[in-house]
Design an enzyme around this catalytic site. Structure first.
Site, mmCIF file in Angstrom:
data_model
loop_
_atom_site.group_PDB
_atom_site.id
_atom_site.type_symbol
_atom_site.label_atom_id
_atom_site.label_comp_id
_atom_site.label_asym_id
_atom_site.label_seq_id
_atom_site.Cartn_x
_atom_site.Cartn_y
_atom_site.Cartn_z
ATOM 1 N N ASP A 139 -3.460 3.720 -4.680
ATOM 2 C CA ASP A 139 -4.018 2.524 -4.070
ATOM 3 C C ASP A 139 -5.462 2.410 -4.566
ATOM 4 O O ASP A 139 -6.014 3.377 -5.112
ATOM 5 C CB ASP A 139 -3.955 2.663 -2.548
ATOM 6 N N ASP B 244 -8.419 -0.133 -2.996
ATOM 7 C CA ASP B 244 -9.438 -0.385 -1.983
ATOM 8 C C ASP B 244 -9.251 0.575 -0.808
ATOM 9 O O ASP B 244 -8.189 0.616 -0.185
ATOM 10 C CB ASP B 244 -9.360 -1.834 -1.502
ATOM 11 N N THR C 23 -2.180 -2.114 -5.951
ATOM 12 C CA THR C 23 -3.150 -2.668 -5.016
ATOM 13 C C THR C 23 -2.660 -3.953 -4.365
ATOM 14 O O THR C 23 -1.896 -4.712 -4.968
ATOM 15 C CB THR C 23 -4.487 -2.926 -5.729
ATOM 16 N N SER C 24 -3.139 -4.186 -3.147
ATOM 17 C CA SER C 24 -2.859 -5.443 -2.452
ATOM 18 C C SER C 24 -3.827 -6.538 -2.871
ATOM 19 O O SER C 24 -3.678 -7.690 -2.444
ATOM 20 C CB SER C 24 -2.935 -5.230 -0.937
ATOM 21 N N LYS D 194 2.733 -4.445 0.625
ATOM 22 C CA LYS D 194 2.857 -3.266 1.469
ATOM 23 C C LYS D 194 2.945 -3.698 2.939
ATOM 24 O O LYS D 194 2.241 -4.637 3.317
ATOM 25 C CB LYS D 194 1.653 -2.343 1.265
ATOM 26 N N ASP E 109 -4.782 5.231 1.735
ATOM 27 C CA ASP E 109 -5.719 5.394 2.854
ATOM 28 C C ASP E 109 -5.281 4.648 4.101
ATOM 29 O O ASP E 109 -5.918 4.798 5.149
ATOM 30 C CB ASP E 109 -7.110 4.883 2.451
#
Length: 225
Positions: A24, A26, A116-117, A148, A173
């Site tokens: 991931d 951020d 990543t989102s 996600k 995270d």
């Protein structure tokens, strides 16, 4: 090889064998929390939404997915663009998280990808400001139909690396990302960088941050104390 007790005063360690690492971004490699918090609260106020309700559980999720929980379908596209624009107005507070640059530099030949989102524009800005180099395989919000906790992003990254997802370590995270990694069949390593440790219980392993992680030719070595 694990060293759970430590030897000669060294901190205890354990090794997670893997064929690839799926990161991931951020909250895992880059911290943009102050920026995201400011923009999210400003956006919520503009749209008449309780800022605390909007920000609760927002981390690790695609912007469009979170917006869709608060607004009718016909408003999601415009409102998502507005929130993206607010987040793009500043880069103040964006930094690389502890250990991130060192680990990425030291991965050697261990294949890795970012999942990543964020969208591609956000990813480019935030990793650029933080000095985080992007790998050849990157899966962003535009690349998946569902964000996600759906596992699509991690499954796609493993496929593009030519690795079975069960042979990967996912580094996350946020609870949504942990759920996505587990649903993909990967081993999940969680970092206590954005959420309290008790909310990360679904991960297979938890360490404070990436300063506790080192690469080996065949996996990741964790300092577990």
């Amino acid at each position: 090889m694990n060293d759970p007790a430590g030897v000669g005063g060294r901190p205890p360690t354990m090794t997670l064998p893997c064929a690839a690492v799926l990161f991931d971004v951020d909250g895992t490699l880059v911290d943009s929390t102050p920026l995201v918090e400011r923009a999210g609260r400003e956006w919520a106020a503009e749209y008449g939404i309780d800022p605390d309700a909007f920000m609760s559980g927002a981390h690790g999720r695609r912007t469009s997915d979170r917006v869709a929980e608060f607004l009718p379908p016909e408003r999601v596209r415009e409102a998502t663009a507005r929130l993206d624009a607010l987040e793009a107005t500043s880069t103040d507070g964006i930094i690389a998280l502890p250990g991130a640059l060192e680990l990425l530099t030291d991965l050697g030949g261990l294949p890795h990808a970012f999942v990543t989102s964020m969208d591609r524009a956000q990813l480019k800005v935030r990793t650029g400001v933080a000095g985080v180099p992007s790998p050849p395989v990157v899966v962003t919000a535009e690349d998946v139909a569902d964000g996600k906790p759906d596992p699509s992003g991690y499954l796609q990254a493993a496929r593009r690396l030519g690795v079975d997802p069960s042979a990967c370590v996912v580094v996350e995270d946020a609870p949504a990302g942990i759920a996505a990694g587990r649903a993909a069949g990967a081993t999940v390593l969680a970092l206590v960088t954005s959420h309290p440790e008790e909310s990360l219980a679904a991960a297979h392993h938890v360490v404070q941050d990436l300063s506790r992680v080192r690469a080996t030719p065949t996996g990741l070595r964790l300092t577990i104390a």
